[in-house]
Design a protein around this motif. Structure first.
Motif, mmCIF file in Angstrom:
data_model
loop_
_atom_site.group_PDB
_atom_site.id
_atom_site.type_symbol
_atom_site.label_atom_id
_atom_site.label_comp_id
_atom_site.label_asym_id
_atom_site.label_seq_id
_atom_site.Cartn_x
_atom_site.Cartn_y
_atom_site.Cartn_z
ATOM 1 N N ARG A 159 24.457 56.268 49.518
ATOM 2 C CA ARG A 159 24.287 55.279 48.444
ATOM 3 C C ARG A 159 23.666 53.972 48.949
ATOM 4 O O ARG A 159 22.843 53.373 48.255
ATOM 5 C CB ARG A 159 25.650 54.965 47.800
ATOM 6 C CG ARG A 159 26.136 56.051 46.883
ATOM 7 C CD ARG A 159 27.496 55.715 46.364
ATOM 8 N NE ARG A 159 28.061 56.833 45.627
ATOM 9 C CZ ARG A 159 29.329 56.948 45.324
ATOM 10 N NH1 ARG A 159 30.177 56.022 45.711
ATOM 11 N NH2 ARG A 159 29.767 57.973 44.647
ATOM 12 N N HIS A 160 24.083 53.518 50.126
ATOM 13 C CA HIS A 160 23.555 52.247 50.615
ATOM 14 C C HIS A 160 22.042 52.303 50.858
ATOM 15 O O HIS A 160 21.324 51.404 50.384
ATOM 16 C CB HIS A 160 24.308 51.804 51.879
ATOM 17 C CG HIS A 160 25.714 51.370 51.569
ATOM 18 N ND1 HIS A 160 26.700 51.292 52.519
ATOM 19 C CD2 HIS A 160 26.297 51.022 50.410
ATOM 20 C CE1 HIS A 160 27.828 50.903 51.951
ATOM 21 N NE2 HIS A 160 27.614 50.742 50.671
ATOM 22 N N PRO A 161 21.535 53.327 51.553
ATOM 23 C CA PRO A 161 20.059 53.380 51.689
ATOM 24 C C PRO A 161 19.362 53.476 50.330
ATOM 25 O O PRO A 161 18.311 52.864 50.117
ATOM 26 C CB PRO A 161 19.820 54.657 52.510
ATOM 27 C CG PRO A 161 21.094 54.897 53.215
ATOM 28 C CD PRO A 161 22.181 54.382 52.342
ATOM 29 N N PHE A 162 19.992 54.226 49.416
ATOM 30 C CA PHE A 162 19.383 54.353 48.084
ATOM 31 C C PHE A 162 19.326 52.984 47.390
ATOM 32 O O PHE A 162 18.294 52.609 46.809
ATOM 33 C CB PHE A 162 20.179 55.357 47.243
ATOM 34 C CG PHE A 162 19.758 55.370 45.807
ATOM 35 C CD1 PHE A 162 18.519 55.886 45.438
ATOM 36 C CD2 PHE A 162 20.562 54.834 44.809
ATOM 37 C CE1 PHE A 162 18.103 55.874 44.112
ATOM 38 C CE2 PHE A 162 20.160 54.818 43.487
ATOM 39 C CZ PHE A 162 18.929 55.338 43.142
ATOM 40 N N LEU A 163 20.437 52.250 47.460
ATOM 41 C CA LEU A 163 20.464 50.916 46.836
ATOM 42 C C LEU A 163 19.432 49.996 47.490
ATOM 43 O O LEU A 163 18.774 49.207 46.802
ATOM 44 C CB LEU A 163 21.847 50.285 47.004
ATOM 45 C CG LEU A 163 22.815 50.393 45.831
ATOM 46 C CD1 LEU A 163 24.085 49.611 46.111
ATOM 47 C CD2 LEU A 163 22.183 49.882 44.537
ATOM 48 N N PHE A 164 19.323 50.113 48.815
ATOM 49 C CA PHE A 164 18.358 49.296 49.561
ATOM 50 C C PHE A 164 16.941 49.539 49.014
ATOM 51 O O PHE A 164 16.207 48.586 48.725
ATOM 52 C CB PHE A 164 18.443 49.674 51.046
ATOM 53 C CG PHE A 164 17.642 48.795 51.954
ATOM 54 C CD1 PHE A 164 18.143 47.562 52.366
ATOM 55 C CD2 PHE A 164 16.392 49.190 52.412
ATOM 56 C CE1 PHE A 164 17.407 46.740 53.210
ATOM 57 C CE2 PHE A 164 15.652 48.369 53.252
ATOM 58 C CZ PHE A 164 16.160 47.154 53.655
ATOM 59 N N VAL A 165 16.592 50.790 48.838
ATOM 60 C CA VAL A 165 15.252 51.135 48.323
ATOM 61 C C VAL A 165 15.108 50.654 46.870
ATOM 62 O O VAL A 165 14.084 50.077 46.484
ATOM 63 C CB VAL A 165 15.003 52.664 48.424
ATOM 64 C CG1 VAL A 165 13.699 53.064 47.760
ATOM 65 C CG2 VAL A 165 15.005 53.097 49.879
ATOM 66 N N ALA A 166 16.177 50.877 46.081
ATOM 67 C CA ALA A 166 16.137 50.467 44.666
ATOM 68 C C ALA A 166 15.944 48.955 44.554
ATOM 69 O O ALA A 166 15.194 48.476 43.703
ATOM 70 C CB ALA A 166 17.422 50.893 43.962
ATOM 71 N N ASN A 167 16.612 48.204 45.417
ATOM 72 C CA ASN A 167 16.475 46.739 45.400
ATOM 73 C C ASN A 167 15.029 46.324 45.652
ATOM 74 O O ASN A 167 14.505 45.436 44.984
ATOM 75 C CB ASN A 167 17.356 46.105 46.477
ATOM 76 C CG ASN A 167 18.831 46.300 46.204
ATOM 77 O OD1 ASN A 167 19.232 46.566 45.078
ATOM 78 N ND2 ASN A 167 19.647 46.178 47.234
ATOM 79 N N PHE A 168 14.415 46.977 46.628
ATOM 80 C CA PHE A 168 13.030 46.623 46.943
ATOM 81 C C PHE A 168 12.082 47.054 45.835
ATOM 82 O O PHE A 168 11.104 46.373 45.551
ATOM 83 C CB PHE A 168 12.619 47.229 48.308
ATOM 84 C CG PHE A 168 12.985 46.323 49.438
ATOM 85 C CD1 PHE A 168 14.295 46.260 49.900
ATOM 86 C CD2 PHE A 168 12.041 45.486 50.004
ATOM 87 C CE1 PHE A 168 14.644 45.397 50.919
ATOM 88 C CE2 PHE A 168 12.391 44.619 51.030
ATOM 89 C CZ PHE A 168 13.693 44.577 51.492
ATOM 90 N N PHE A 169 12.386 48.167 45.199
ATOM 91 C CA PHE A 169 11.559 48.606 44.068
ATOM 92 C C PHE A 169 11.656 47.572 42.935
ATOM 93 O O PHE A 169 10.657 47.185 42.336
ATOM 94 C CB PHE A 169 12.036 49.981 43.582
ATOM 95 C CG PHE A 169 11.251 50.505 42.414
ATOM 96 C CD1 PHE A 169 10.029 51.133 42.620
ATOM 97 C CD2 PHE A 169 11.712 50.352 41.114
ATOM 98 C CE1 PHE A 169 9.288 51.602 41.538
ATOM 99 C CE2 PHE A 169 10.977 50.812 40.036
ATOM 100 C CZ PHE A 169 9.762 51.447 40.248
ATOM 101 N N PHE A 170 12.873 47.137 42.679
ATOM 102 C CA PHE A 170 13.127 46.126 41.634
ATOM 103 C C PHE A 170 12.329 44.853 41.926
ATOM 104 O O PHE A 170 11.674 44.307 41.056
ATOM 105 C CB PHE A 170 14.636 45.825 41.610
ATOM 106 C CG PHE A 170 15.045 44.734 40.658
ATOM 107 C CD1 PHE A 170 15.337 45.021 39.335
ATOM 108 C CD2 PHE A 170 15.168 43.415 41.083
ATOM 109 C CE1 PHE A 170 15.735 44.017 38.452
ATOM 110 C CE2 PHE A 170 15.551 42.414 40.212
ATOM 111 C CZ PHE A 170 15.843 42.721 38.898
#
Lengths: 482, 377
Positions: A28-39
């Motif tokens: 989940r943390h790597p996924f959130l990290f990527v999602a944050n940058f996408f946002f």
């Protein structure tokens, strides 16, 4: 990505779905990290590099602080903070200072050879830089162990719900949550939906409709009557609250949907009966940041009275400058600083305990509320006005109107109140209901209704109602620019 | 008073607290049912209820009221003009009706034009017109010799979404971009390849979503009976600040010495063809003829386009224009022009007279040419 737009709705649904399907935080943390940058990259992908650099600086500083002997720790902390403030200063304040120097030279009759730069202000830079500073200083103060995982620190600094407009989350509040296992908790999730729905109403309905009314007034100030200017200023008093409190509520709500708790950022600030109280209710995360990382290091109140007041004024000045590179924001911060000093002086002179007793007196309370909110209202004028000249124009118009009113009263002729058509109900009703009813804890206790189905219905109706009522022209969040 | 509804919702969110039985299933079920009811309800809401204050809606209602009050309109030819600002400021529908009567043509004229209205917004006005007319009058419309008159203007004809980018998120744009029109816009833009922005498709989707959910009456917080008055003809006066008449006139006169320049565009464009196919689906059964008209202009590129269009317009339609050189010479006076495309009030009288004369000259051809599914061969 703006919270009240369709791309965000899709983004949120995808992120929520994937996030809760993933088996553990390891994924989940790597996924959130990527999602944050996408946002963040949705607005301008080039600035994701800047965000990554800020994360690297904070991470590197944290790791160094733990490994080097104590005599090197202060220079490392100071170096990292200077670097972070340098980034903020370059993007946010370079042109402001250059323009000010130009203006000063011009006033003295001289000219300068160089001009300003074309610098784009990255969205939310003030928020994530302040969070990075918070992390570095907290590690330096040994109140937090430096984060070992770059991904986890990255998730904290770039967490998309609060990335571009706060609240500013202190590292000790959020980082420990990343070390705990997140389990799906339905009531917690639904509470997040409730906060999001309420924030959505605040922002998309109240704030944006107010913006549509007041923006033309401030755009063509010279053509407005005194009542319309007053209505515009009153409208802004409401707009900035609903805009920012709405965004904060949505951010807190979205974080809860992901299983994280963000602290409250607004607590009915327009109920405050003193300036001190106001700053405990308005943009609480910024107030706390300024207190912990500026006011207390300056000496706080553990010094002589004049020094204490100087500290307050410096803190509020810099707080004003944090909001934007403009003399108007400095004036706003300075006015609040002086008003806070007067408030502190009043408390010292009147003996605070006596004041507590007086607070139970209705007349005292009403008087204190009027005075506090009057100051807050007047301080919002330089905050909203585009130029100093506009601020002076507003005050001058009111002064003329008031002197005319007084002279008519003195000459025993009835003053004519020629109030033009204006959406007063739109300006006053949401503020009045929110402050007087929603913010009244006693009333809430007396009339609260326990019903899960009722709450689910209220959330559904609020979200659908928000869509129906939302102002169609997309209006950016005011705090994006900070 | 509508503001009290969201206020009441905010109060409900603060005052209702969950009991112990709170579950995600309950929330999802409530949301699903709520959404379903909304979508179904929205399908049956008449557009007039949703966007009562829209400029397009006001214009359509005004023209429908005029039509239904016209004496024996079912027995006379009906001219439906659709266009952008060139028609809005250049043609006075009522004056055109009188001028046609003076030339022996007893017809009723209604006009659906707005400044900046692209083809899809005009289509929206025509859709509203049919909706407002009701079933009974639609049948009468099919029996009368109805003639649809469509403006020829290069910017709009080449880009079906002309001005969309500039006007995005305005209430007016959200109104005409309902899901079906958004789909058409998507198709037309794809074949025309005008918009290459990656966000363009998102924007269309977003507008369709806003159209469906941000029901105008609520999103503008205006009461249902709110109605703006709108004059169907709004003459311009003076001249545009940025318009240099002398220079434009000189350039125009110089161009008369040489033939019109070749223009680097496909006529008609692929998007334009798709649009007129769609228009035929909507109105083909109701309108007898389709007439294109090109209004006077001082802008050389536009005039060149008009000449090129005259060569390529479908043979199942009639084309009026471009105005002759004699007529253009008559128009060459500063007081007639607001800018290179739009006339002032005095110029508009001449524009209208020109159109009346063109219609009268080609009247038998207009009646004889039946509009069929567009064939551009």
């Amino acid at each position: 990505m703006i919270f009240t737009t369709l791309p965000f709705l899709f983004f949120l649904l995808v992120v929520l779905g994937v996030y809760w399907i993933l088996p553990s935080d390891r994924w989940r943390h790597p996924f959130l990290f990527v999602a944050n940058f996408f946002f963040y990259g949705w607005w301008n992908w080039k600035f994701t590099a800047l965000l990554f650099i800020v994360i690297l600086i904070a991470y590197g500083a944290g790791r160094f602080l733990e490994q080097v002997p104590s005599r090197f720790q202060k220079p490392i902390m100071m170096g990292a903070c200077t670097l972070l403030l340098g980034i903020l200063g370059y993007f946010k304040y370079t042109n402001f200072f250059l323009e000010s120097i130009h203006l000063a030279f011009k006033k003295m009759g001289g000219t300068l050879g160089w001009t300003t730069f074309k610098i784009i202000l990255p969205a939310g830079i003030s928020f994530y830089i302040f969070q990075a500073i918070s992390y570095v200083v907290t590690v330096y103060r040994q109140k937090l162990v430096a984060e070992e995982s770059l991904i986890r620190l990255g998730v904290y600094l770039s967490f998309f719900p609060h990335l571009v407009a706060g609240p500013i989350i202190h590292a000790p509040t959020f980082l420990p949550q990343l070390h705990e296992k997140r389990l799906f908790d339905a009531p917690f999730f639904i509470e997040g939906c409730r906060k999001f729905a309420l924030g959505f109403l605040y922002k998309a309905v109240f704030a944006d409709h107010l913006a549509a009314v007041i923006n033309p007034i401030f755009d063509h100030l010279q053509e407005q009557s005194v009542w319309r200017i007053f209505g515009g200023c009153l409208g802004f008093y409401g707009q900035i609250y609903f805009d920012f409190a709405g965004y904060s509520l949505m951010a807190i709500g979205v974080a809860q949907l992901l299983g994280y708790t963000l602290p409250e950022n607004f607590h009915f600030p327009y109920r405050a009966t003193s300036l001190i109280d106001f700053w405990h209710r308005w943009h609480i995360s910024l107030s706390m940041w300024l207190r912990d990382y500026l006011y207390i290091p300056l000496g706080g109140n553990r010094c002589s009275l004049p020094r204490n007041y100087t500290n307050i004024i410096i803190t509020m000045f810099l707080g004003g400058l944090w909001h934007g590179a403009s003399w108007n924001f400095l004036l706003w911060g300075g006015l609040h600083g002086v008003a806070l000093c007067l408030n502190h002086a009043w408390r010292t002179l009147s003996n605070y305990k006596e004041e507590k007793i007086l607070e139970k007196n209705l007349f005292y309370t009403v008087g204190a509320w009027l005075l506090t909110q009057g100051v807050v209202f007047l301080c919002w004028i330089p905050f909203r006005a585009a130029r100093w000249s506009d601020t002076f124009y507003i005050f001058h118009t009111w002064y003329l109107c008031l002197s005319d009113f007084m002279s008519r009263c003195l000459h025993h002729s009835l003053p004519i109140l020629n109030i033009p058509p204006f959406p007063w109900l739109l300006v006053i009703a949401p503020l009045l209901f929110d402050t007087a009813i929603n913010g009244n804890d006693q009333l809430k206790k007396s009339f609260q209704w326990n019903s899960s189905l009722g709450l689910c219905l209220a959330i559904t109706l609020a979200l659908l109602g928000g869509l129906l009522f939302m102002h169609t022209a997309a209006v950016n969040f005011i705090y994006f620019q900070f | 008073m509508l503001i009290f509804l969201p206020i009441a919702l905010s109060l409900a969110l603060e005052f209702i607290i969950p009991s112990s039985k709170l579950s995600l299933k309950m929330l999802l079920l409530t949301m699903g049912v709520g959404l379903f009811f909304f979508i179904v309800l929205r399908l049956f809401l008449p557009t007039a209820w949703i966007y009562p204050e829209a400029e397009t809606m006001i214009r359509v209602r005004h023209e429908v009221a005029y039509l239904l009050h016209a004496r024996e309109w079912q027995k006379k030819p009906l001219l439906i003009l659709e266009g952008s600002s060139a028609t809005e400021y250049g043609i006075n529908g009522r004056a055109l009706e009188q001028m046609l009567a003076q030339r022996g043509i007893e017809a009723t004229v209604i006009e659906f034009s707005l400044p900046g209205a692209n083809h899809l917004e005009r289509l929206f006005m025509l859709q509203l017109f049919l909706e407002e007319l009701g079933k009974k009058h639609r049948e009468e419309l099919a029996r009368a010799p109805t003639i649809l008159m469509s403006e020829v203007f290069d910017s709009y004809d080449q880009d079906m979404l002309y001005l969309f980018k500039k006007e995005a998120y305005s209430l007016r744009t959200i109104q005409w971009l309902h899901p079906w029109n958004a789909f058409l816009a998507w198709k037309m833009a794809s074949v025309n390849k005008v918009q290459e922005n990656a966000f363009f498709r998102w924007r269309l989707l977003e507008h369709a979503f806003l159209n469906y959910f941000c029901v105008g009456i609520f999103s503008s917080l205006e009461p249902l009976n709110y109605q703006k008055k709108m004059n169907p003809f709004s003459p311009l006066s003076g001249k545009k600040r940025t318009f240099d008449y002398i220079k434009t006139e000189e350039e125009f006169k110089r161009s008369l010495l040489s033939p019109p320049k070749k223009i680097g565009m496909t006529i008609p464009s692929a998007g334009w063809q798709l649009y007129y196919q769609e228009l035929y689906q909507e109105l083909g059964g109701l309108c007898h003829s389709l007439v294109f008209y090109a209004l006077p202009t001082l802008e050389l590129q536009r005039r060149a386009y008009q000449f090129a269009f005259a060569q390529h317009h479908p043979f199942t339609t009639t084309f009026l224009g471009p105005p002759s050189l004699d007529f253009m010479n008559m128009l060459l006076h500063q007081e007639n022009w607001f800018d290179g495309v739009h006339p002032t009030g005095t110029g508009a009288i001449l524009f209208t007279e020109w159109l009346a004369e063109e219609i009268a000259t080609h009247w038998s051809e207009i009646l004889a040419t039946q509009w069929r599914m567009l064939n551009t061969e």
